[in-house]
Design an enzyme around this catalytic site. Structure first.
Site, PDB file in Angstrom:
ATOM      1  N   LEU A  91       0.871  -1.171   0.000  1.00 22.51           N
ATOM      2  CA  LEU A  91       0.000   0.000   0.000  1.00 22.51           C
ATOM      3  C   LEU A  91       0.909   1.223   0.000  1.00 22.51           C
ATOM      4  O   LEU A  91       1.955   1.219   0.657  1.00 22.51           O
ATOM      5  CB  LEU A  91      -0.897   0.035   1.245  1.00 22.51           C
ATOM      6  N   ASP A  92       0.512   2.264  -0.731  1.00 21.00           N
ATOM      7  CA  ASP A  92       1.298   3.492  -0.724  1.00 21.00           C
ATOM      8  C   ASP A  92       1.396   4.040   0.696  1.00 21.00           C
ATOM      9  O   ASP A  92       0.482   3.829   1.514  1.00 21.00           O
ATOM     10  CB  ASP A  92       0.644   4.554  -1.622  1.00 21.00           C
ATOM     11  N   ARG A  93       2.453   4.763   0.964  1.00 22.48           N
ATOM     12  CA  ARG A  93       2.709   5.302   2.303  1.00 22.48           C
ATOM     13  C   ARG A  93       1.499   6.023   2.930  1.00 22.48           C
ATOM     14  O   ARG A  93       1.157   5.767   4.081  1.00 22.48           O
ATOM     15  CB  ARG A  93       3.922   6.229   2.255  1.00 22.48           C
ATOM     16  N   ARG A 120      -4.945   5.895  -7.977  1.00 19.86           N
ATOM     17  CA  ARG A 120      -4.759   7.345  -7.977  1.00 19.86           C
ATOM     18  C   ARG A 120      -4.610   7.885  -9.399  1.00 19.86           C
ATOM     19  O   ARG A 120      -5.222   8.887  -9.771  1.00 19.86           O
ATOM     20  CB  ARG A 120      -3.538   7.706  -7.126  1.00 19.86           C
TER      21      ARG A 120
END
Length: 242
Positions: A69-71, A172
């Site tokens: 998962l992105d930060r 995104r």
């Protein structure tokens, strides 16, 4: 579920599922999944240390990273506690028997209440940004997601996203390219978001066959009830995991 208090200064992490093979957790926002250039404490090392402390294990603890998962993104994640489990979970990802469902809040509205987005994405490693490019572009990778609009409010839409491929920044980039950038996304929606806003993207369900028992495992986590998530009732959000 269990909420572990921080030990030795470690952030607490909520556990959704644990046995000898797997560790399912709720990833806290703004913590990198693995070590990066910032040198900030990362989730992989937090979990290794946590298991070491809770089970009084000597030496190194194995913790296999199966998906990311992105930060800035939070929610359900699974880690493998053995190399065999890591291998079998990775195979589930490749064969697409590993389900990843997200909730997200976007600016604007999509042209239909549900649909599939298929794009070719290209990552620029230097700037750590991803863009939609023409099919056949060298280095481009196919990205597919299904979305369902669960509700709209005040110029925002609440979407359920079923991620069919796992490309970097995929949700995104794909939604931003359709004119619906994610709330709080500074990278792909800077023109409509304000610095300091938390990105509204949450991993609500991770589902997969257990690497040894083959039982269907579902890890579920709902987003925090703060803005903009609280524009919709939690009952509506729960439709994403039914």
């Amino acid at each position: 579920m269990a909420q572990h208090e921080s030990q030795n200064g470690l952030p607490s992490v909520e556990i959704l599922f644990e046995d000898n093979h797997l560790l399912g957790i709720v990833k806290p926002v703004n913590i990198p999944v693995q070590e990066d250039a910032t040198g900030d404490l990362d989730l992989l090392n937090i979990l290794k240390e946590d298991v070491k402390l809770r089970y009084n294990k000597p030496g190194n603890v194995y913790m296999g990273l199966v998906h990311r998962l992105d930060r800035p993104v939070g929610g359900a994640m699974v880690f493998a506690k053995t190399s065999k489990s890591a291998s079998r979970l990775s195979e589930s990802v490749r064969s697409r028997s590993f389900r990843k469902i997200y909730l997200t809040v976007v600016h604007g509205t999509l042209p239909s209440s549900q649909g599939r987005l298929t794009d070719t994405l290209l990552k620029d490693e230097k700037s750590n940004t991803v863009s939609v490019v023409r099919k056949g572009t060298p280095g481009g990778k196919e990205a597919i997601l299904d979305y369902t609009v669960l509700g709209t409010s005040g110029g925002f839409s609440l979407l359920k996203v079923d991620l069919l491929t796992g490309r970097s920044h995929q949700i995104r980039v794909q939604l931003s390219s359709k004119g619906c950038p994610l709330y709080g996304d500074q990278k792909y929606g800077a023109s409509v978001n304000k610095p300091g806003q938390q990105i509204a993207l949450w991993s609500v369900l991770v589902g997969f066959p257990h690497p040894t028992t083959k039982e269907d495992i579902q890890l579920i986590s709902l987003p925090p009830q703060s803005h903009p998530w609280n524009l919709w009732p939690q009952e509506l959000q729960k439709q994403a995991v039914r």
